[in-house]
Design an enzyme around this catalytic site. Structure first.
Site, PDB file in Angstrom:
ATOM      1  N   CYS A 123       0.862  -1.176   0.000  1.00 24.98           N
ATOM      2  CA  CYS A 123       0.000   0.000   0.000  1.00 24.98           C
ATOM      3  C   CYS A 123       0.901   1.229   0.000  1.00 24.98           C
ATOM      4  O   CYS A 123       2.105   1.123   0.233  1.00 24.98           O
ATOM      5  CB  CYS A 123      -0.915   0.021   1.224  1.00 24.98           C
ATOM      6  SG  CYS A 123      -2.309   1.170   1.033  1.00 24.98           S
ATOM      7  N   CYS A 125      -0.133   4.226   1.735  1.00 26.27           N
ATOM      8  CA  CYS A 125      -0.546   5.218   2.743  1.00 26.27           C
ATOM      9  C   CYS A 125       0.501   5.480   3.825  1.00 26.27           C
ATOM     10  O   CYS A 125       0.547   6.573   4.382  1.00 26.27           O
ATOM     11  CB  CYS A 125      -1.892   4.865   3.358  1.00 26.27           C
ATOM     12  SG  CYS A 125      -1.923   3.318   4.255  1.00 26.27           S
ATOM     13  N   CYS A 133      -3.955   6.135   0.056  1.00 23.91           N
ATOM     14  CA  CYS A 133      -3.416   4.840  -0.382  1.00 23.91           C
ATOM     15  C   CYS A 133      -2.982   4.830  -1.842  1.00 23.91           C
ATOM     16  O   CYS A 133      -2.634   3.787  -2.391  1.00 23.91           O
ATOM     17  CB  CYS A 133      -4.442   3.743  -0.108  1.00 23.91           C
ATOM     18  SG  CYS A 133      -4.880   3.621   1.644  1.00 23.91           S
ATOM     19  N   LYS A 207     -12.444  -5.006   1.940  1.00 24.58           N
ATOM     20  CA  LYS A 207     -11.944  -4.141   3.004  1.00 24.58           C
ATOM     21  C   LYS A 207     -12.845  -2.920   3.144  1.00 24.58           C
ATOM     22  O   LYS A 207     -13.061  -2.182   2.191  1.00 24.58           O
ATOM     23  CB  LYS A 207     -10.511  -3.714   2.664  1.00 24.58           C
ATOM     24  CG  LYS A 207      -9.927  -2.707   3.634  1.00 24.58           C
ATOM     25  CD  LYS A 207      -8.459  -2.469   3.375  1.00 24.58           C
ATOM     26  CE  LYS A 207      -7.923  -1.366   4.263  1.00 24.58           C
ATOM     27  NZ  LYS A 207      -6.493  -1.145   4.076  1.00 24.58           N
ATOM     28  N   ARG A 217      -3.472   3.391  12.399  1.00 24.35           N
ATOM     29  CA  ARG A 217      -3.028   4.634  11.744  1.00 24.35           C
ATOM     30  C   ARG A 217      -2.185   5.473  12.682  1.00 24.35           C
ATOM     31  O   ARG A 217      -1.271   6.177  12.260  1.00 24.35           O
ATOM     32  CB  ARG A 217      -4.238   5.415  11.237  1.00 24.35           C
ATOM     33  CG  ARG A 217      -4.909   4.686  10.094  1.00 24.35           C
ATOM     34  CD  ARG A 217      -6.091   5.454   9.570  1.00 24.35           C
ATOM     35  NE  ARG A 217      -6.870   4.618   8.656  1.00 24.35           N
ATOM     36  CZ  ARG A 217      -8.078   4.913   8.223  1.00 24.35           C
ATOM     37  NH1 ARG A 217      -8.651   6.038   8.613  1.00 24.35           N
ATOM     38  NH2 ARG A 217      -8.713   4.105   7.400  1.00 24.35           N
ATOM     39  N   ARG A 229     -11.111   7.626   3.733  1.00 19.53           N
ATOM     40  CA  ARG A 229     -10.880   6.600   2.715  1.00 19.53           C
ATOM     41  C   ARG A 229     -12.169   6.066   2.102  1.00 19.53           C
ATOM     42  O   ARG A 229     -12.180   5.025   1.473  1.00 19.53           O
ATOM     43  CB  ARG A 229     -10.102   5.436   3.330  1.00 19.53           C
ATOM     44  CG  ARG A 229      -8.777   5.812   3.974  1.00 19.53           C
ATOM     45  CD  ARG A 229      -7.760   4.696   3.810  1.00 19.53           C
ATOM     46  NE  ARG A 229      -6.700   4.717   4.803  1.00 19.53           N
ATOM     47  CZ  ARG A 229      -5.714   5.610   4.847  1.00 19.53           C
ATOM     48  NH1 ARG A 229      -5.657   6.593   3.963  1.00 19.53           N
ATOM     49  NH2 ARG A 229      -4.788   5.525   5.784  1.00 19.53           N
ATOM     50  N   GLU A 245     -16.689  -7.386  -4.690  1.00 19.47           N
ATOM     51  CA  GLU A 245     -15.257  -7.075  -4.594  1.00 19.47           C
ATOM     52  C   GLU A 245     -14.429  -8.358  -4.500  1.00 19.47           C
ATOM     53  O   GLU A 245     -13.387  -8.490  -5.140  1.00 19.47           O
ATOM     54  CB  GLU A 245     -14.973  -6.211  -3.360  1.00 19.47           C
ATOM     55  CG  GLU A 245     -15.398  -4.771  -3.488  1.00 19.47           C
ATOM     56  CD  GLU A 245     -14.361  -3.931  -4.246  1.00 19.47           C
ATOM     57  OE1 GLU A 245     -13.417  -4.498  -4.806  1.00 19.47           O
ATOM     58  OE2 GLU A 245     -14.524  -2.693  -4.261  1.00 19.47           O
ATOM     59  N   LYS A 260     -11.935  -7.775   5.979  1.00 16.63           N
ATOM     60  CA  LYS A 260     -11.316  -6.891   6.959  1.00 16.63           C
ATOM     61  C   LYS A 260     -12.198  -5.676   7.192  1.00 16.63           C
ATOM     62  O   LYS A 260     -12.603  -5.061   6.210  1.00 16.63           O
ATOM     63  CB  LYS A 260      -9.951  -6.457   6.430  1.00 16.63           C
ATOM     64  CG  LYS A 260      -9.238  -5.428   7.276  1.00 16.63           C
ATOM     65  CD  LYS A 260      -8.047  -4.877   6.565  1.00 16.63           C
ATOM     66  CE  LYS A 260      -7.479  -3.762   7.427  1.00 16.63           C
ATOM     67  NZ  LYS A 260      -6.498  -2.991   6.767  1.00 16.63           N
ATOM     68  N   SER A 286      -6.663  -3.561  14.317  1.00 15.69           N
ATOM     69  CA  SER A 286      -6.107  -2.893  15.490  1.00 15.69           C
ATOM     70  C   SER A 286      -7.164  -2.437  16.503  1.00 15.69           C
ATOM     71  O   SER A 286      -6.982  -2.586  17.710  1.00 15.69           O
ATOM     72  CB  SER A 286      -5.269  -1.697  15.041  1.00 15.69           C
ATOM     73  OG  SER A 286      -6.060  -0.787  14.286  1.00 15.69           O
ATOM     74  N   TYR A 325      -3.186  -9.292  16.036  1.00 14.44           N
ATOM     75  CA  TYR A 325      -2.154  -8.818  16.957  1.00 14.44           C
ATOM     76  C   TYR A 325      -2.106  -9.671  18.218  1.00 14.44           C
ATOM     77  O   TYR A 325      -1.184  -9.549  19.007  1.00 14.44           O
ATOM     78  CB  TYR A 325      -2.412  -7.344  17.301  1.00 14.44           C
ATOM     79  CG  TYR A 325      -2.467  -6.477  16.054  1.00 14.44           C
ATOM     80  CD1 TYR A 325      -1.295  -6.034  15.449  1.00 14.44           C
ATOM     81  CD2 TYR A 325      -3.684  -6.166  15.450  1.00 14.44           C
ATOM     82  CE1 TYR A 325      -1.335  -5.290  14.288  1.00 14.44           C
ATOM     83  CE2 TYR A 325      -3.748  -5.419  14.283  1.00 14.44           C
ATOM     84  CZ  TYR A 325      -2.569  -4.988  13.708  1.00 14.44           C
ATOM     85  OH  TYR A 325      -2.617  -4.268  12.548  1.00 14.44           O
TER      86      TYR A 325
HETATM   87  C1  PBG Z   1      -3.040   0.123   4.736  1.00 13.03           C
HETATM   88  C2  PBG Z   1      -3.613  -0.697   5.828  1.00 13.03           C
HETATM   89  C3  PBG Z   1      -4.430  -0.317   6.902  1.00 13.03           C
HETATM   90  C4  PBG Z   1      -4.601  -1.450   7.690  1.00 13.03           C
HETATM   91  C5  PBG Z   1      -3.942  -2.492   7.056  1.00 13.03           C
HETATM   92  N1  PBG Z   1      -3.350  -2.005   5.900  1.00 13.03           N
HETATM   93  C6  PBG Z   1      -4.942   1.025   7.275  1.00 13.03           C
HETATM   94  C7  PBG Z   1      -6.021   1.639   6.486  1.00 13.03           C
HETATM   95  O1  PBG Z   1      -6.503   1.108   5.480  1.00 13.03           O
HETATM   96  O2  PBG Z   1      -6.394   2.742   6.864  1.00 13.03           O
HETATM   97  C8  PBG Z   1      -5.351  -1.516   8.989  1.00 13.03           C
HETATM   98  C9  PBG Z   1      -4.941  -2.623   9.909  1.00 13.03           C
HETATM   99  C10 PBG Z   1      -5.423  -2.509  11.300  1.00 13.03           C
HETATM  100  O3  PBG Z   1      -6.213  -1.620  11.674  1.00 13.03           O
HETATM  101  O4  PBG Z   1      -4.993  -3.351  12.097  1.00 13.03           O
HETATM  102  N2  PBG Z   1      -3.927   0.587   3.798  1.00 13.03           N
END
Ligand code: PBG
Length: 338
Positions: A123, A125, A133, A207, A217, A229, A245, A260, A286, A325
C-alpha cells in the site's frame, strides 16, 4: 424428534464428548502476526510503548527478525510486514525503494528464517505525505473548486512496482490493501513480467472503511491528512457490493482473499467462503484488538477466554487464516491447552 427424546446436553456432558464433536479448530499455524517495521532513523522516537495498542511495539529490522523468530518458535504461520519509512513524499516512493524498510526486513528474514512465511502489505498510505493509499489528482468538485482525490489508474503502476520490489526482496506472499480497482490484475501482470509468477497474491479484497483502523493509523503514522478513505474502501452498509469485490479480485487472479475488519463482518466471511473456493483470511484489526485489551485491563473480560472465543468464531464463520495482533498470546494459549 424433539424433547424429551432429543436432549442437546447429552453431547456436552464431558470434556471428552465436547472434544469429540467440536466442529472448529484453531491452530497457531493458521495465525499471522502483523509487524510494524520502522526505519532506523526513527527508532529512538518510536521505541516507547504504544498507548493505542497496548502490548504492541514498532521494531527496527533487526528487532523485527527477533520477533519473527519468537513467532516461528510459537508455531505461528506467517508474519505480515508494515513499513514506517523515514521520509514521505506525494508519490510514496519509499514504498518501492529497494533499500526501503520492508525490503530490507524481507531480505533479513529470508536470510535468517527462510522457513517462516513472510507476507508484505502492499500500500502507499504509510509512504505518502498526504496519507492516502494512492497518488492524488485534482478534479473539479461539485462547487466548481478543484479538489484532490486518489487517481486510481496512476496508482496501479506504483502499487505494482511496490509488489515487485517486495517479491524481489524475498516476500513469500504480497498482500495489496489499497482498494484501487484493478490492482490485483496489475500486480499479477507485473509480478509475472518480472519472473515472480510463483509469488501468491493475498488480496485485501473485501476491506471496509472502518473506524477500527484507528490505532493502526496512529502506530504507523498513516492517517489521511485530509478527507477519509470512503472514496475507495467499502461502505460498511454494503454486503452485496462486498461480495462483488471478492469475486472481482478472484477473477483478476488473487490466490487468497480477505475480509477486513473481522469481528463485525462474520456475515461476509461466511458469504465469501460459500461463493469461492479460494483460501480466505480474516483480519482482526487494530481497533478490535484495542477493545479487548482495554476491557481486559479494566477487569471486565477474561482476556484469554475472550481472545480464543473471538478467533474461533472467525474460523467458524469460514476463515482459513487469521491475521491478529493477539497471535503470540493465542499461539501460547493454544499450545498450553493441548
Ligand atoms: C493500509 C492498511 C491499513 C490497515 C492495514 N493495511 C490502514 C487503512 O486502510 O487505513 C489496517 C490494519 C489494522 O487496523 O490493524 N492501507
Amino acid at each position: 424428534m424433539a424433547f424429551p427424546e432429543t436432549r442437546m446436553r447429552r453431547l456436552r456432558a464431558s470434556a471428552a464428548l465436547r472434544g469429540l464433536v467440536r466442529e472448529t479448530e484453531l491452530r497457531p499455524a493458521q495465525l499471522v502476526l502483523p509487524l510494524f517495521v520502522v526505519d532506523e532513523a526513527l527508532a529512538a522516537a518510536t521505541s516507547e510503548p504504544l498507548a493505542t495498542m497496548p502490548g504492541i511495539r514498532r521494531f527496527t529490522v533487526a528487532a523485527a527478525v527477533e520477533e519473527a523468530r519468537e513467532a516461528r518458535a510459537l508455531g505461528i504461520g506467517a508474519v505480515l510486514l508494515f513499513g514506517i519509512p523515514a521520509e514521505k513524499d506525494p508519490e510514496g516512493s519509499a514504498a518501492w525503494s529497494q533499500d526501503g524498510v520492508v525490503q530490507r526486513c524481507l531480505e533479513e528474514l529470508k536470510r535468517q528464517l527462510p522457513e517462516l512465511l513472510a507476507m508484505s502489505d502492499v500500500c502507499l498510505c504509510e509512504y505518502t505525505d498526504h496519507g492516502h493509499c494512492g497518488v492524488l489528482e485534482e478534479v473539479l468538485g461539485p462547487d466548481g473548486r478543484t479538489v484532490a482525490r486518489v487517481d486510481n489508474d496512476a496508482s496501479l503502476e506504483l502499487l505494482a512496482r511496490t509488489a515487485v520490489s517486495h517479491a524481489s526482496a524475498g516476500a513469500d506472499i504480497v498482500a495489496p490493501s489499497d482498494m484501487m480497482d484493478g490492482r490485483v490484475g496489475a500486480i499479477r501482470a507485473a509480478l509475472d513480467a518480472e519472473g515472480f509468477q510463483d509469488t501468491p497474491i493475498l488480496s485485501y479484497s473485501t476491506k471496509f472503511a472502518s473506524a477500527f483502523y484507528g490505532p493502526f493509523r496512529d502506530v504507523s503514522a498513516s492517517a489521511p491528512a485530509f478527507g477519509d478513505r470512503r472514496g475507495y474502501q467499502l461502505d460498511p452498509a454494503n454486503g452485496r457490493q462486498a461480495l462483488r469485490e471478492a469475486l472481482l479480485d478472484a477473477g483478476e487472479g488473487a490466490d487468497m482473499l480477505m475480509v477486513k475488519p473481522a469481528l463485525a463482518y462474520g456475515d461476509l466471511i461466511a458469504a465469501v467462503r460459500r461463493a469461492t473456493e479460494l483460501p480466505l483470511a480474516a483480519y482482526n484489526v487494530s481497533g478490535e484488538y484495542a477493545m479487548v485489551k482495554a476491557a481486559a485491563a479494566a477487569g471486565q473480560l477474561d482476556e484469554r477466554a475472550a481472545v480464543l472465543e473471538l478467533l474461533t468464531s472467525l474460523r467458524r464463520a469460514g476463515a482459513d487464516v487469521i491475521i491478529t495482533y493477539h497471535a503470540k498470546d493465542a499461539a501460547r494459549w493454544l499450545t498450553e491447552q493441548s
